[in-house]
Design an enzyme around this catalytic site. Structure first.
Site, mmCIF file in Angstrom:
data_model
loop_
_atom_site.group_PDB
_atom_site.id
_atom_site.type_symbol
_atom_site.label_atom_id
_atom_site.label_comp_id
_atom_site.label_asym_id
_atom_site.label_seq_id
_atom_site.Cartn_x
_atom_site.Cartn_y
_atom_site.Cartn_z
ATOM 1 N N GLU A 111 0.749 8.531 9.070
ATOM 2 C CA GLU A 111 1.412 8.739 7.920
ATOM 3 C C GLU A 111 2.358 10.102 7.996
ATOM 4 O OE1 GLU A 111 1.561 6.863 5.440
ATOM 5 O OE2 GLU A 111 -0.210 5.669 5.420
ATOM 6 N N ASP A 119 1.687 -4.625 10.700
ATOM 7 C CA ASP A 119 2.926 -4.799 10.057
ATOM 8 C C ASP A 119 4.046 -3.870 10.903
ATOM 9 O OD1 ASP A 119 1.849 -2.424 9.156
ATOM 10 O OD2 ASP A 119 2.259 -2.733 7.189
ATOM 11 N N GLU A 138 -2.736 -6.062 -4.307
ATOM 12 C CA GLU A 138 -3.307 -5.650 -2.901
ATOM 13 C C GLU A 138 -3.633 -6.785 -1.955
ATOM 14 O OE1 GLU A 138 -3.360 -1.694 -1.348
ATOM 15 O OE2 GLU A 138 -1.530 -2.939 -2.188
ATOM 16 N N GLU A 189 7.372 -2.900 -0.616
ATOM 17 C CA GLU A 189 7.572 -3.892 0.399
ATOM 18 C C GLU A 189 8.478 -5.240 0.095
ATOM 19 O OE1 GLU A 189 5.279 -1.215 2.001
ATOM 20 O OE2 GLU A 189 4.801 -2.267 0.559
ATOM 21 N N THR A 226 10.413 2.552 8.679
ATOM 22 C CA THR A 226 9.621 1.679 7.710
ATOM 23 C C THR A 226 9.170 2.377 6.308
ATOM 24 O OG1 THR A 226 7.275 0.406 7.843
ATOM 25 C CG2 THR A 226 7.403 2.811 8.741
#
Length: 905
Positions: free
Chosen positions: A103, A250, A344, A362, A448
């Site tokens: 993160e 991902d 989710e 996304e 991302t």
């Protein structure tokens, strides 16, 4: 959509950003994030811990750094200049706090690099940022060095967390003991670290990120070319061996392709194409993307999808594979139209699995890329829907609040930094014309976290060897791979309706009514063809049905425990229409299961043999039925057993006089359980025991089996029905052959023998443990041998443990041919018996009794005295031994009684 309407929606996005960013700056800054319901900042340590979610917070004004390049994209250059000054003045990266390496890299390091990229662009333009002298880059370099100790592992994979002040392993660091990390956590570093190396000339960052990627590539599963979700950072062993394109993996795939775009290294594209081929072969089941096992990629690992996979259509656009991108995006949009936001996680029949929605961007990202690729105004309407839903359901006075439950519309006091970093960026660019953005967005690549890195980095500070490491691990046939990024301007020059033609068959995929299916049925009837097979009509023993399944791309696999597994691969269907029928069939099957699973999972039941010479000592674990008399609410059923004819019970019984007033034994197979129950009930049976036809099956090794209904009303079935596996069923069948008259008790749990034998004539050897008395009173040695054998097989009692539903979840439909019972379905709670062991050769003269047994002693003593008083005809023998001797004589019963005290079998 008119230019005016696009401009109006673009201005609406700007106003929404101002609402979110302004409230953060007013009520939360310099805290990491805004809490929009309470209008205050979220500071690590001052709020109740949220677990791993808080690892993104490092007391470094996260939302401000994450929003830097968004300000420039939205043409807020004055605000950008002010924000950069605040970051340089206020942000401290040397805090004693443990943060996520992943993160911190994508949000903070990426945010600083994105800010630096646009700061030097603005400086070159000559109007803004003239004072800027790479200060953000120096902060990024400082942070990069703080993250480097995380890579101090034998594998080169980084630790998942690090202390910004003390690093790893120091006592003060409070981290460095972890052994596992997710694939995305270790594989989503190359863009930021390589950009940092190219900007600064310090090659160490790119080297470390490449080493981590190399290790992941080497550890892929060689036969499937897939990677797992979680890996051991020291040994390289896969910890979680399921594979998909959602959470945990991902951005690993995303960064392989984007690393090729940014850095120009062919090996990254080779790896991506290899993985992509595996994804489309195993995981992609259009329009679904379902996780599979890396070692058995034809088997689905779960029946639900998570929201993070919504990025994948955007990545497919970058790859140039537009058709599946359109299909998956449309499926996701249908889910959003049903729930207002993307939950989710949601199941393959589009029900909510996890109801939260933390305002993830996304789907907006994929919408933007699909519009760029197709120019289809449909995607502008999709973006408009997103804007309307955010304002209608998520907007609060102090910002935008995450959804706690998309079904109820309840809010969570949370506004993550990625909401400002990504959502508004993609929505604004969706509606903006080229002249609305002050720089050429095509000169940059999105990370991302949607931070912008300039493509000219590919030719800057190229000190890294471009050795093609891919060929060291596999011989790759790349003859079919496209080595250039697609030119979106010529993808759809002649067919503006291309995207619409792909979306059309999917527009009702989430709609339960499936109008297209109804139309097709009507057309089929008119043409004389048979309508598609429906799940409620399916019989796994019907050869015609099996042939239809094959045509629809649905495979049926027989498992060792007698169940069958259904798996659909649309690619194996005879045609696209058949594939659509197959998808609908699988959805109906899961829907049928979901309806049945609304009933609570039933606990196991007991079949107790109470006739001579067993007298209740043999207790068999039985599976319940979801129909008929509920033994937990009604008195137990007691009766003699009789075999039905025909033995499968699938037609009217030819021996009704034999089962009248008795408990009928029937064999599993050939028809539905409910049909068997009706046939024996019509013949006068007072109960039924279904015995498994899979020879050798046992409750020792198989999960508890629940008998499902036939999808119709089963209120007409009034008798209790229980299921026995083959091993347990053979005990009853052997007893019938030996003793002819066998009486059993069907109940919700085993009954103690004192209650079972109340009012019955009992041979004194059952009570008396004196060996001499036993020799006098016991029946023939043959009977005694049978008695002992049956007792050893049953081992008196069995204990069942409920296994966590999520941990054993699999994505294929498992069931016995005649029953597709929810207890067998992938998301059913699995119940696994572990047999209680006792030594049959144990010395029965002594027994160590604990406190619980003492209570049982007293209870049984009272029951025995009561029975003796009330039943003077019962023969207790001339010499009655103390209760301790009786329990010692039947030591294994003690274990059964102890567990009965706990309401367990």
């Amino acid at each position: 959509m008119s230019r005016e309407e696009k401009q109006k929606l673009g201005n609406q996005v700007l106003e929404m950003f101002d609402h979110a960013y302004g409230n953060y700056m007013e009520h939360a800054y310099p805290a990491d994030e805004l809490m929009p319901l309470t209008c205050r900042g979220r500071v690590r340590g001052q709020e109740p811990s949220r677990g791993d979610v808080d690892d993104a917070l490092g007391k470094f004004s996260l939302t401000l750094i994450d929003s830097l390049d968004t300000l420039v994209v939205l043409n807020k250059t004055k605000e950008f200049e002010d924000a950069v000054r605040k970051v340089l003045r206020d942000v401290n990266l040397d805090n004693d706090v443990v943060v996520s390496v992943f993160e911190t890299n994508i949000r903070v390091l990426g945010g600083l690099l994105g800010g630096h990229s646009l700061a030097i662009m603005l400086k070159e333009k000559g109007e803004y940022m003239q004072w800027y002298n790479d200060e953000l880059l120096q902060m990024a370099k400082q942070l990069g060095y703080k993250l480097l100790p995380a890579f101090n592992t034998t594998s080169g994979l980084p630790y998942p967390r690090i202390n910004l002040k003390f690093g790893i392993r120091k006592p003060e660091a409070r981290t460095g003991t972890e052994t596992d990390t997710c694939t995305a956590c270790a594989g989503t570093l190359i863009l930021e670290f390589a950009a940092l190396s190219r900007f600064t000339g310090a090659t160490i960052f790119e080297e470390y990120a490449r080493k981590a990627l190399d290790f992941l590539w080497e550890k892929r599963q060689r036969s499937s070319n897939l990677v797992g979700v979680t890996i051991n950072i020291h040994t390289g062993d896969w910890v979680r061996k399921d594979s998909g394109v959602g959470a945990g993996i991902d951005s690993y795939y995303e960064y392989l392709l984007k690393a090729y775009v940014l850095l120009g290294d062919d090996s990254f594209l080779e790896r991506f194409n290899t993985h992509y081929d595996a994804i489309m072969r195993y995981i992609s089941q259009p329009p679904l993307l379902l996780d599979v096992h890396i070692h058995k990629p034809m088997l689905n690992a779960r029946t639900w999808m998570d929201a993070l996979l919504a990025f994948f259509p955007g990545l497919q656009v970058l790859k140039g594979d537009i058709r599946p991108a359109i299909e998956t995006h449309e499926m996701l949009y249908q889910v959003i139209k049903k729930h207002n936001f993307l939950p989710e996680a949601f199941t393959t029949d589009f029900r909510v699995h996890w109801a939260q929605h933390p305002l993830r961007p996304e789907f907006a990202e994929s919408t933007y890329f699909l519009y760029k690729a197709t120019g289809d105004p449909y995607y502008l309407e999709v973006g408009k829907t997103l804007i309307e839903n955010l304002n209608k359901y998520a907007r609060v006075p102090c910002g935008f609040a995450a959804m706690k439950d998309v079904r109820t519309g309840s809010h969570e006091d949370r506004m993550d930094s990625f909401f400002l970093a990504e959502m508004f960026k993609y929505l604004y660019l969706l509606f903006a014309d080229k002249e609305d953005v002050i720089f050429d967005i095509e000169d940059y690549i999105f990370t991302t976290e949607a931070h912008l890195l300039p493509l000219w980095l590919s030719t800057t500070n190229q000190s890294i060897s471009k050795k093609n490491t891919t060929s060291e691990y596999t011989e790759l046939d790349d003859s079919n791979f496209d080595w250039t990024c697609p030119n979106t301007q010529i993808l759809f020059p002649n067919d503006p309706l291309y995207a619409q033609s792909i979306r059309e068959p999917l527009k009702n995929v989430v709609d339960k009514s499936c109008p297209r299916g109804i139309i097709r049925v009507e057309e089929s009837f008119r043409s004389g063809a048979k309508p598609p097979l429906r799940a409620r009509d399916f019989m796994a023993t019907n050869p015609e049905h099996l042939e239809i399944l094959k045509k629809m791309g649905v495979s049926l696999i027989h498992l060792k425990d007698g169940r069958v597994q259904l798996v659909q691969h649309a690619i194996q269907a005879a045609s696209s229409i058949d594939a659509e029928d197959g998808l609908r069939f699988m959805q109906e099957m899961i829907e049928l299961s979901s309806q049945q699973q609304k009933e609570q999972q039933l606990p196991p039941r007991a079949v107790q043999i109470v006739s001579h010479p067993f007298f209740g000592r043999v207790v068999l674990t039985a599976g319940p039925a979801q129909f008929g008399l509920d033994l937990s609410k009604h008195k137990e059923t007691r009766g003699f057993v009789a075999s039905s004819k025909p033995y499968n019970g699938c037609s009217e019984l030819t021996n009704p006089e034999a089962v009248m007033g008795k408990i009928a034994l029937i064999q599993r197979g050939q028809c539905m359980f409910a049909e068997k129950a009706r046939n024996i009930q019509n013949a006068g049976a007072i109960g039924g025991i279904v015995i498994d036809d899979n020879e050798g099956s046992s409750s020792d090794t198989a999960p508890l089996f629940q008998m499902a209904g036939d999808g119709k009303d089963t209120d007409d079935i009034k008798i209790p029905m229980l299921f026995l596996f083959s091993k347990e069923g053979s005990i009853i069948l052997d007893a019938i052959r030996e003793y002819e008259e066998v009486e059993v008790l069907l109940s919700d749990k085993a009954k103690d023998r004192a209650a079972i034998l109340k009012g019955k004539m009992i041979p004194s050897y059952i009570i008396n443990s004196n060996p001499e008395m036993e020799n006098e009173e016991q029946p023939s040695s043959e009977n005694d041998s049978q008695n002992q054998s049956a007792e050893q097989i049953s081992s008196s009692s069995q204990e069942v443990d409920l296994v966590d539903q999520e941990s054993s979840e699999e994505n294929s439909l498992n069931s016995h041919p005649e029953s597709l019972s929810p207890a067998d379905m992938d998301n059913a709670a699995s119940i696994s018996p572990s047999e209680q062991t006792s030594n049959p050769t144990e010395n029965h003269e002594t027994a160590n009794l604990n406190g619980e047994c003492t209570d049982l002693d007293n209870q049984l003593q009272e029951q025995s005295e009561t029975e003796e008083d009330s039943n003077p005809n019962v023969s207790w023998g001339k010499k009655v031994q103390p209760i301790d001797s009786i329990l010692a004589d039947w030591n294994e019963d003690i274990e059964a009684f102890e567990m009965m005290e706990k309401d367990e079998l």
